[in-house]
Design an enzyme around this catalytic site. Structure first.
Site, PDB file in Angstrom:
ATOM      1  N   ASP A   1      -7.234  15.658 -17.431  1.00  0.00           N
ATOM      2  CA  ASP A   1      -7.574  14.434 -17.520  1.00  0.00           C
ATOM      3  C   ASP A   1      -7.196  13.952 -18.747  1.00  0.00           C
ATOM      4  O   ASP A   1      -7.882  14.302 -19.862  1.00  0.00           O
ATOM      5  CB  ASP A   1      -9.043  13.920 -17.223  1.00  0.00           C
ATOM      6  CG  ASP A   1      -9.414  12.545 -17.237  1.00  0.00           C
ATOM      7  OD1 ASP A   1      -8.542  11.612 -17.940  1.00  0.00           O
ATOM      8  OD2 ASP A   1     -10.182  12.040 -16.462  1.00  0.00           O
TER       9      ASP A   1
ATOM     10  N   ARG B   1       0.892  -1.170  -0.208  1.00  0.00           N
ATOM     11  CA  ARG B   1       0.087  -0.055  -0.081  1.00  0.00           C
ATOM     12  C   ARG B   1       0.711   1.215   0.002  1.00  0.00           C
ATOM     13  O   ARG B   1       0.504   2.226  -0.638  1.00  0.00           O
ATOM     14  CB  ARG B   1      -1.085   0.102   1.246  1.00  0.00           C
ATOM     15  CG  ARG B   1      -1.624   1.378   1.138  1.00  0.00           C
ATOM     16  CD  ARG B   1      -3.145   1.199   2.024  1.00  0.00           C
ATOM     17  NE  ARG B   1      -3.023   0.498   3.156  1.00  0.00           N
ATOM     18  CZ  ARG B   1      -2.368   1.095   4.474  1.00  0.00           C
ATOM     19  NH1 ARG B   1      -2.119   2.574   4.105  1.00  0.00           N
ATOM     20  NH2 ARG B   1      -2.211   0.690   5.535  1.00  0.00           N
TER      21      ARG B   1
ATOM     22  N   LYS C   1      -7.982   2.550 -19.518  1.00  0.00           N
ATOM     23  CA  LYS C   1      -8.467   2.702 -21.059  1.00  0.00           C
ATOM     24  C   LYS C   1      -7.354   2.276 -21.790  1.00  0.00           C
ATOM     25  O   LYS C   1      -6.868   1.191 -21.899  1.00  0.00           O
ATOM     26  CB  LYS C   1      -9.041   4.062 -21.131  1.00  0.00           C
ATOM     27  CG  LYS C   1     -10.135   4.251 -20.046  1.00  0.00           C
ATOM     28  CD  LYS C   1     -11.142   3.532 -20.149  1.00  0.00           C
ATOM     29  CE  LYS C   1     -12.247   4.119 -19.057  1.00  0.00           C
ATOM     30  NZ  LYS C   1     -12.864   3.391 -17.852  1.00  0.00           N
TER      31      LYS C   1
ATOM     32  N   TYR D   1     -16.496  12.886 -17.564  1.00  0.00           N
ATOM     33  CA  TYR D   1     -16.894  11.573 -17.184  1.00  0.00           C
ATOM     34  C   TYR D   1     -17.686  11.791 -15.861  1.00  0.00           C
ATOM     35  O   TYR D   1     -17.471  12.482 -14.947  1.00  0.00           O
ATOM     36  CB  TYR D   1     -15.398  10.941 -16.846  1.00  0.00           C
ATOM     37  CG  TYR D   1     -15.737   9.598 -16.289  1.00  0.00           C
ATOM     38  CD1 TYR D   1     -16.748   8.589 -17.121  1.00  0.00           C
ATOM     39  CD2 TYR D   1     -15.630   9.048 -15.041  1.00  0.00           C
ATOM     40  CE1 TYR D   1     -17.000   7.540 -16.481  1.00  0.00           C
ATOM     41  CE2 TYR D   1     -15.862   7.818 -14.484  1.00  0.00           C
ATOM     42  CZ  TYR D   1     -16.365   7.060 -15.199  1.00  0.00           C
ATOM     43  OH  TYR D   1     -16.702   5.790 -14.957  1.00  0.00           O
TER      44      TYR D   1
HETATM   45  N1  PLP Z   1     -11.642   9.903 -16.711  1.00  0.00           N
HETATM   46  C1  PLP Z   1     -12.055   9.514 -17.723  1.00  0.00           C
HETATM   47  C2  PLP Z   1     -11.998  10.567 -18.820  1.00  0.00           C
HETATM   48  C3  PLP Z   1     -12.823   8.429 -18.045  1.00  0.00           C
HETATM   49  O1  PLP Z   1     -13.647   8.087 -19.071  1.00  0.00           O
HETATM   50  C4  PLP Z   1     -13.022   7.329 -16.870  1.00  0.00           C
HETATM   51  C5  PLP Z   1     -13.817   6.072 -16.971  1.00  0.00           C
HETATM   52  O2  PLP Z   1     -14.542   5.917 -17.972  1.00  0.00           O
HETATM   53  C6  PLP Z   1     -12.456   7.673 -15.879  1.00  0.00           C
HETATM   54  C7  PLP Z   1     -11.702   8.719 -15.658  1.00  0.00           C
HETATM   55  C8  PLP Z   1     -12.514   6.961 -14.963  1.00  0.00           C
HETATM   56  O3  PLP Z   1     -11.693   5.450 -14.824  1.00  0.00           O
HETATM   57  P1  PLP Z   1     -11.785   4.303 -14.032  1.00  0.00           P
HETATM   58  O4  PLP Z   1     -12.836   3.669 -14.401  1.00  0.00           O
HETATM   59  O5  PLP Z   1     -10.805   3.454 -14.180  1.00  0.00           O
HETATM   60  O6  PLP Z   1     -11.807   4.646 -12.331  1.00  0.00           O
END
Ligand code: PLP
Length: 391
Positions: free
Chosen positions: A182, A57, A207, A110
């Site tokens: 992001d 951790r 992703k 998101y």
């Molecule tokens: N940021 C973006 C732009 C996303 O599309 C996603 C999920 O689809 C996330 C963050 C969150 O990622 P996670 O599902 O790995 O927590």
């Protein structure tokens, strides 16, 4: 030396992976804990890393190798791997703001990030403004004397809106605020926000970085001082990456450039095909000259990415008929992997977003979001053609 390497050389050979046997494939340190010999050694390992490891951790060699690679690819000083993209988003945001501060984010982002800004941060005493569009002007209008964070997602979910990273980062810095980007949808192959002035990059490594729909992970990249503070949050909240998950992302990174180049090319073909189709009313893809963010995307992206959205003429019913008729494309949430995935944002991924916010963000009932995979592009075009015939 590794700073001068090309993207894929960095992705394959960047990041230190100590291994006594000199294994070519990185070892997975699938251990929760590490032994030590003296009380003095235990006390030292418990305080600082590197050198040495005490508890996963806290840190782990496989996870550390992933962090070093992503830091190199994003041109950041340091990185921190997390158990999911939301682990990265929430830890980065909570490192940047404290009660009494104000933070700005677009509402078309998101959906879990939207909820973080709409519900969770206010419940911790952080003021937030969700702006209806992601233009620099909208960020500027939202500024308050106590603004400490401008959060950017570009291209954004699900409308492929483009935000000018350089301008928003400069705006943040006039107020002593941080700009967090992001970069999940663009990937460091197509866009490096830190080189455009952003302070911090976050990723859902679930992703494109992982790329094979088989791992949930995240990464935060930024200055060493910020990462050190974020690490403290993650160690306490517990959103630490798991070593096997980190290893899957390391394996994914080796082919990131190959996959993204193909996804950039196929997404353009799909977007052009849909834009010329009589049953399609709108296509949102930053690579199309008609896209309102095209000029900014050209400046700040090396490729336009593998994500696009389109509206089927006639709204909900024909949209859902086409969506359900797709055969090669899989109806699934998530994105960025080898398989083409389609989702219906009004029905699923934006379900947590109130209808009026969704409509203001332009998310129509017949909108279909496409994450273009690495299948043969012809098969994808044929699949859209046959599905639209049934719309
Ligand atoms: N940021 C973006 C732009 C996303 O599309 C996603 C999920 O689809 C996330 C963050 C969150 O990622 P996670 O599902 O790995 O927590």
């Amino acid at each position: 030396m590794s700073k001068q390497w090309g993207f894929t050389t960095k992705a394959i050979h960047g990041g230190k992976m100590p291994d006594v046997h000199k294994a070519v494939a990185p070892p997975i340190y699938q251990t929760a804990t590490f032994y030590y010999d003296t009380a003095e050694e235990g006390a030292r390992l418990g305080q600082e890393i590197p050198p040495g490891y005490i508890y996963t951790r806290w840190a782990n060699p496989t996870t550390r190798a992933l962090e070093e690679k992503v830091a190199l690819l994003e041109s950041g000083e340091d990185a921190l791997a997390t158990s999911s993209g939301m682990g990265a988003v929430s830890a980065a945001v909570l490192t940047a703001v404290k009660p009494g501060d104000h933070a700005v984010a677009p509402s078309a982002i998101y959906q879990a990030t939207y909820q973080l800004f709409a519900d969770i941060l206010p419940s911790y005493g952080v003021q937030t403004t969700l702006i209806p569009d992601s233009s620099t002007d909208a960020y500027e209008r939202a500024l308050r004397p106590n603004t400490k964070l401008l959060f950017v997602e570009t291209p954004n979910n699900p409308m492929l809106g483009i935000t000018e990273i350089e301008a928003v980062a400069a705006l943040a810095h006039t107020r002593g605020a941080a700009a967090i980007a992001d970069n999940t949808w663009a990937t460091p192959y197509n866009q490096t926000p830190l080189t455009l002035g952003a302070d911090v990059v976050v990723h859902s490594a679930t992703k494109y970085l992982g790329g094979h729909h088989d791992v949930t992970a995240g990464v935060i990249v930024g200055r060493a001082e910020f990462i050190k503070r974020a690490k403290r949050q993650v160690r306490i909240f517990g959103a630490t990456a798991d070593p096997f998950g980190a290893w899957l992302v390391i394996r994914g990174l080796a082919t990131l450039a190959l996959r993204v180049e193909r996804q950039n090319a196929s997404a353009r073909r799909v977007a052009e095909f849909l834009a010329g189709h009589q049953k399609v009313s709108k296509v949102y893809y930053p690579g199309l000259a008609a896209h309102p963010g095209h000029a900014v995307a050209r400046r700040q992206m090396r490729g336009f990415g593998g994500m696009l959205s389109f509206e089927v003429k006639g709204g909900y019913a024909p949209g859902v008929r086409a969506f359900e008729a797709l055969q090669v494309c899989k109806r699934a949430t998530s994105l960025g992997g080898i398989s083409t995935l389609v989702s219906h944002p009004a029905g699923i991924s934006s379900v947590q977003m109130p209808k009026d916010v969704r409509e203001a963000a332009g998310i129509a009932e017949g909108l279909i979001r496409v994450s273009v995979g690495i299948e043969d592009a012809e098969d994808l075009l044929n699949d859209f053609e046959q599905a639209l015939r049934q719309a």
